[in-house]
Scaffold this motif. Structure first.
Motif, short mmCIF file in Angstrom:
data_model
loop_
_atom_site.label_atom_id
_atom_site.label_comp_id
_atom_site.label_asym_id
_atom_site.label_seq_id
_atom_site.Cartn_x
_atom_site.Cartn_y
_atom_site.Cartn_z
N GLY A 16 0.81 -1.21 0.00
CA GLY A 16 0.00 0.00 0.00
C GLY A 16 0.84 1.26 0.00
N MET A 17 1.87 1.28 0.84
CA MET A 17 2.74 2.46 0.89
C MET A 17 3.52 2.62 -0.42
N SER A 18 4.02 1.53 -0.96
CA SER A 18 4.77 1.58 -2.21
C SER A 18 3.90 2.08 -3.35
N ARG A 19 2.68 1.58 -3.44
CA ARG A 19 1.76 2.01 -4.50
C ARG A 19 1.44 3.49 -4.37
N PRO A 31 3.46 6.15 -15.43
CA PRO A 31 3.51 4.86 -14.74
C PRO A 31 4.73 4.01 -15.08
N PHE A 32 5.24 4.13 -16.30
CA PHE A 32 6.39 3.29 -16.66
C PHE A 32 7.68 3.79 -16.04
N SER A 82 -0.53 -0.59 -10.98
CA SER A 82 -0.82 -0.05 -9.66
C SER A 82 -0.46 1.43 -9.57
N SER A 83 0.69 1.77 -10.12
CA SER A 83 1.12 3.17 -10.11
C SER A 83 0.14 4.05 -10.87
N TYR A 84 -0.45 3.50 -11.91
CA TYR A 84 -1.41 4.26 -12.71
C TYR A 84 -2.75 4.43 -11.98
N VAL A 85 -3.27 3.35 -11.37
CA VAL A 85 -4.62 3.42 -10.81
C VAL A 85 -4.69 4.06 -9.43
N PHE A 86 -3.64 3.97 -8.63
CA PHE A 86 -3.72 4.50 -7.26
C PHE A 86 -4.07 5.98 -7.21
N ARG A 93 -9.99 2.05 -2.86
CA ARG A 93 -10.60 1.38 -4.01
C ARG A 93 -9.56 0.58 -4.79
N SER A 94 -8.41 1.18 -5.02
CA SER A 94 -7.36 0.46 -5.75
C SER A 94 -6.95 -0.80 -5.01
N GLY A 95 -6.73 -0.67 -3.72
CA GLY A 95 -6.33 -1.82 -2.93
C GLY A 95 -7.36 -2.93 -2.97
#
Length: 140
Positions: A16-19, A31-32, A82-86, A93-95
């Motif tokens: 969670g923290m990383s995302r 995101p890339f 994950s980087s895109y949606v968070f 919600r993402s989680g």
């Protein structure tokens, strides 16, 4: 058992923290690029750990079947998604969507491999996951 559960919860918190951190980087770099930084730093730290703590070198690569490297490709894909949606959906919600996808895929893999016995609680659990995803998507 309790130790493994605590470690799994800690791992979930780390994800969670990383995302969240990568989501912020995604907003400025994409995101890339966020995924590249995530994997480059992770690769560096894990390489140092393997080389200096486990004292395992390049022969390990020669002994590893090529198929196992697909996990890295899937992992990079996961980090980029994950980087895109968070930042777009929020952490909760993402989680939930990511965990829901993991649980549903895990059940499918278990069934396809024949490693899980069917019981009525499993489809009920999947239904509850889908209901939770629906409620977080359409609730205010």
């Amino acid at each position: 058992m309790i130790g493994a559960v605590a470690i799994a919860l800690l791992g979930g918190a780390a994800v969670g923290m990383s995302r969240s951190i990568n989501g912020r980087l995604t907003m400025t770099q994409g995101p890339f690029v966020a995924s590249v930084w995530n994997h480059a730093i992770g690769f560096l730290l894990l390489s140092l750990y393997i080389l200096f703590i486990h004292r395992v070198g390049l022969p390990l690569l020669a002994e590893t079947p090529a198929f196992y490297f697909f996990g890295g490709i899937i992992g990079a894909f996961f980090v980029a998604i994950s980087s895109y949606v968070f930042p777009r959906l929020g952490a909760a919600r993402s989680g939930l969507l990511i965990i829901g996808g993991q649980m549903i895929t895990g059940l499918l893999i278990d069934y396809l491999r024949g490693t899980a016995e069917f019981h009525v609680g499993q489809p009920a659990g999947v239904a509850l996951i889908l209901l939770g995803i629906y409620l977080t998507r359409f609730s205010r």
